[in-house]
Scaffold this motif. Sequence first.
Motif, mmCIF file in Angstrom:
data_model
loop_
_atom_site.group_PDB
_atom_site.id
_atom_site.type_symbol
_atom_site.label_atom_id
_atom_site.label_comp_id
_atom_site.label_asym_id
_atom_site.label_seq_id
_atom_site.Cartn_x
_atom_site.Cartn_y
_atom_site.Cartn_z
ATOM 1 N N LEU A 98 48.230 -50.024 53.184
ATOM 2 C CA LEU A 98 46.822 -50.395 53.357
ATOM 3 C C LEU A 98 46.683 -51.671 54.179
ATOM 4 C CD1 LEU A 98 45.352 -49.569 49.826
ATOM 5 C CD2 LEU A 98 44.963 -48.315 51.964
ATOM 6 N N GLN A 99 47.600 -52.617 53.954
ATOM 7 C CA GLN A 99 47.564 -53.850 54.743
ATOM 8 C C GLN A 99 47.820 -53.533 56.216
ATOM 9 O OE1 GLN A 99 46.667 -56.919 53.559
ATOM 10 N NE2 GLN A 99 46.618 -57.472 55.727
ATOM 11 N N GLY A 100 48.762 -52.618 56.466
ATOM 12 C CA GLY A 100 49.046 -52.193 57.834
ATOM 13 C C GLY A 100 47.830 -51.547 58.473
ATOM 14 N N LYS A 101 47.144 -50.688 57.729
ATOM 15 C CA LYS A 101 45.937 -50.039 58.244
ATOM 16 C C LYS A 101 44.848 -51.075 58.490
ATOM 17 C CE LYS A 101 46.621 -45.458 56.248
ATOM 18 N NZ LYS A 101 46.121 -44.445 55.314
ATOM 19 N N SER A 102 44.722 -52.023 57.562
ATOM 20 C CA SER A 102 43.720 -53.082 57.703
ATOM 21 C C SER A 102 43.999 -53.915 58.947
ATOM 22 C CB SER A 102 43.712 -53.965 56.456
ATOM 23 O OG SER A 102 42.834 -55.048 56.613
ATOM 24 N N ASP A 103 45.269 -54.279 59.127
ATOM 25 C CA ASP A 103 45.645 -55.054 60.316
ATOM 26 C C ASP A 103 45.339 -54.265 61.586
ATOM 27 O OD1 ASP A 103 46.510 -57.036 58.624
ATOM 28 O OD2 ASP A 103 48.666 -56.583 58.852
ATOM 29 N N SER A 104 45.634 -52.968 61.550
ATOM 30 C CA SER A 104 45.379 -52.106 62.700
ATOM 31 C C SER A 104 43.882 -52.010 62.979
ATOM 32 C CB SER A 104 45.961 -50.720 62.435
ATOM 33 O OG SER A 104 45.712 -49.859 63.511
ATOM 34 N N LEU A 105 43.076 -51.855 61.917
ATOM 35 C CA LEU A 105 41.623 -51.772 62.088
ATOM 36 C C LEU A 105 41.061 -53.099 62.594
ATOM 37 C CD1 LEU A 105 40.540 -49.702 58.960
ATOM 38 C CD2 LEU A 105 40.477 -48.963 61.363
ATOM 39 N N GLU A 106 41.586 -54.208 62.109
ATOM 40 C CA GLU A 106 41.122 -55.512 62.606
ATOM 41 C C GLU A 106 41.461 -55.673 64.078
ATOM 42 O OE1 GLU A 106 42.793 -58.576 60.094
ATOM 43 O OE2 GLU A 106 41.543 -57.998 58.388
ATOM 44 N N ALA A 107 42.619 -55.196 64.477
ATOM 45 C CA ALA A 107 42.999 -55.265 65.892
ATOM 46 C C ALA A 107 42.056 -54.409 66.728
ATOM 47 C CB ALA A 107 44.439 -54.816 66.080
ATOM 48 N N ILE A 108 41.718 -53.213 66.214
ATOM 49 C CA ILE A 108 40.785 -52.330 66.924
ATOM 50 C C ILE A 108 39.420 -52.989 67.024
ATOM 51 C CG2 ILE A 108 39.544 -50.133 66.771
ATOM 52 C CD1 ILE A 108 42.137 -48.923 65.618
ATOM 53 N N VAL A 109 38.974 -53.637 65.918
ATOM 54 C CA VAL A 109 37.675 -54.316 65.924
ATOM 55 C C VAL A 109 37.683 -55.433 66.960
ATOM 56 C CG1 VAL A 109 36.164 -55.844 64.564
ATOM 57 C CG2 VAL A 109 37.004 -53.706 63.573
ATOM 58 N N ARG A 110 38.764 -56.206 67.032
ATOM 59 C CA ARG A 110 38.842 -57.274 68.028
ATOM 60 C C ARG A 110 38.793 -56.706 69.461
ATOM 61 N NH1 ARG A 110 42.380 -59.540 64.211
ATOM 62 N NH2 ARG A 110 44.213 -58.727 65.265
ATOM 63 N N ILE A 111 39.536 -55.610 69.653
ATOM 64 C CA ILE A 111 39.516 -54.970 70.975
ATOM 65 C C ILE A 111 38.111 -54.491 71.307
ATOM 66 C CG2 ILE A 111 40.311 -52.949 72.278
ATOM 67 C CD1 ILE A 111 43.021 -53.270 70.825
ATOM 68 N N MET A 112 37.450 -53.895 70.333
ATOM 69 C CA MET A 112 36.091 -53.392 70.554
ATOM 70 C C MET A 112 35.131 -54.546 70.830
ATOM 71 S SD MET A 112 36.441 -50.288 70.609
ATOM 72 C CE MET A 112 35.366 -49.012 70.126
ATOM 73 N N GLU A 113 35.317 -55.654 70.101
ATOM 74 C CA GLU A 113 34.462 -56.823 70.336
ATOM 75 C C GLU A 113 34.667 -57.344 71.766
ATOM 76 O OE1 GLU A 113 35.577 -59.490 67.156
ATOM 77 O OE2 GLU A 113 34.078 -58.632 65.789
ATOM 78 N N VAL A 114 35.920 -57.388 72.200
ATOM 79 C CA VAL A 114 36.218 -57.855 73.561
ATOM 80 C C VAL A 114 35.591 -56.904 74.572
ATOM 81 C CG1 VAL A 114 38.075 -58.182 75.251
ATOM 82 C CG2 VAL A 114 38.293 -59.127 72.944
ATOM 83 N N LYS A 115 35.744 -55.591 74.324
ATOM 84 C CA LYS A 115 35.166 -54.605 75.234
ATOM 85 C C LYS A 115 33.644 -54.708 75.234
ATOM 86 C CE LYS A 115 38.725 -51.053 75.337
ATOM 87 N NZ LYS A 115 39.011 -49.633 75.132
ATOM 88 N N SER A 116 33.099 -54.909 74.045
ATOM 89 C CA SER A 116 31.641 -55.029 73.942
ATOM 90 C C SER A 116 31.147 -56.244 74.681
ATOM 91 C CB SER A 116 31.246 -55.083 72.466
ATOM 92 O OG SER A 116 29.880 -55.359 72.312
ATOM 93 N N LYS A 117 31.837 -57.346 74.509
ATOM 94 C CA LYS A 117 31.454 -58.595 75.183
ATOM 95 C C LYS A 117 31.608 -58.426 76.679
ATOM 96 C CE LYS A 117 32.180 -63.506 75.179
ATOM 97 N NZ LYS A 117 32.944 -64.631 74.721
ATOM 98 N N SER A 118 32.696 -57.757 77.077
ATOM 99 C CA SER A 118 32.927 -57.537 78.502
ATOM 100 C C SER A 118 31.852 -56.643 79.088
ATOM 101 C CB SER A 118 34.315 -56.916 78.693
ATOM 102 O OG SER A 118 34.550 -56.633 80.032
ATOM 103 N N ALA A 119 31.461 -55.592 78.349
ATOM 104 C CA ALA A 119 30.411 -54.693 78.811
ATOM 105 C C ALA A 119 29.074 -55.427 78.878
ATOM 106 C CB ALA A 119 30.308 -53.486 77.891
ATOM 107 N N ALA A 120 28.835 -56.301 77.914
ATOM 108 C CA ALA A 120 27.582 -57.045 77.903
ATOM 109 C C ALA A 120 27.559 -58.008 79.085
ATOM 110 C CB ALA A 120 27.430 -57.789 76.592
ATOM 111 N N ASP A 121 28.696 -58.618 79.382
ATOM 112 C CA ASP A 121 28.788 -59.557 80.499
ATOM 113 C C ASP A 121 28.569 -58.814 81.830
ATOM 114 O OD1 ASP A 121 29.207 -61.693 78.838
ATOM 115 O OD2 ASP A 121 31.387 -61.767 79.126
ATOM 116 N N GLN A 122 29.070 -57.631 81.980
ATOM 117 C CA GLN A 122 28.933 -56.854 83.201
ATOM 118 C C GLN A 122 27.509 -56.335 83.350
ATOM 119 O OE1 GLN A 122 31.838 -53.721 83.269
ATOM 120 N NE2 GLN A 122 33.510 -55.137 83.704
ATOM 121 N N GLY A 123 26.887 -56.084 82.206
ATOM 122 C CA GLY A 123 25.516 -55.570 82.258
ATOM 123 C C GLY A 123 24.516 -56.667 82.541
ATOM 124 N N ALA A 124 24.831 -57.863 82.327
ATOM 125 C CA ALA A 124 23.876 -58.943 82.535
ATOM 126 C C ALA A 124 23.851 -59.483 83.896
ATOM 127 C CB ALA A 124 24.206 -60.084 81.608
#
Length: 124
Positions: A98-124
Amino acid sequence: MAEKVQNLAQAIYAEFEKLMGKYDEKVADGLMPLIVNALELLDASCVENEERRAEVEVLREDNEQLITQYDREKAQRKHFQQKVVEVEDSLDEEKRQLQGKSDSLEAIVRIMEVKSKSAADQGA
C-alpha cells in the motif's frame, strides 16, 4: 485388621502359647498388653499407609491430567503465536504494498500537477 498385621499377631500368639505351655501362663502377663498395643499401632499405621497410597494415586492421576492439559495449552499457545507472527508478516507486506501504491499515486499526482501547471502556463 490388616492382613499382614493379623498374620503377625497369629504368629506371635502361637509363640506365646508355646512359652505359656512350656513355662507358666504368667510369663506373658506383662508382655501381652505391650504387644497388643504395638500390633494395634501397627494396624493403624497400615490403614493410614493405605489411605496415603490411595491419596498419592489420586494426586498422581491429577498431576498427569494437569501435565497433559499444560502440554496441550502450551502447544495451542505456540500455534497461536505462530499465527500472530504470520498475520503480522502479512500485514507488514500489505502495508509495504500500500505504501508503494501510495508513493506511486503521489508521483502521478505530482506529474499531473506539473502537466496541469504547464498546460495552464501555455494556455495563458
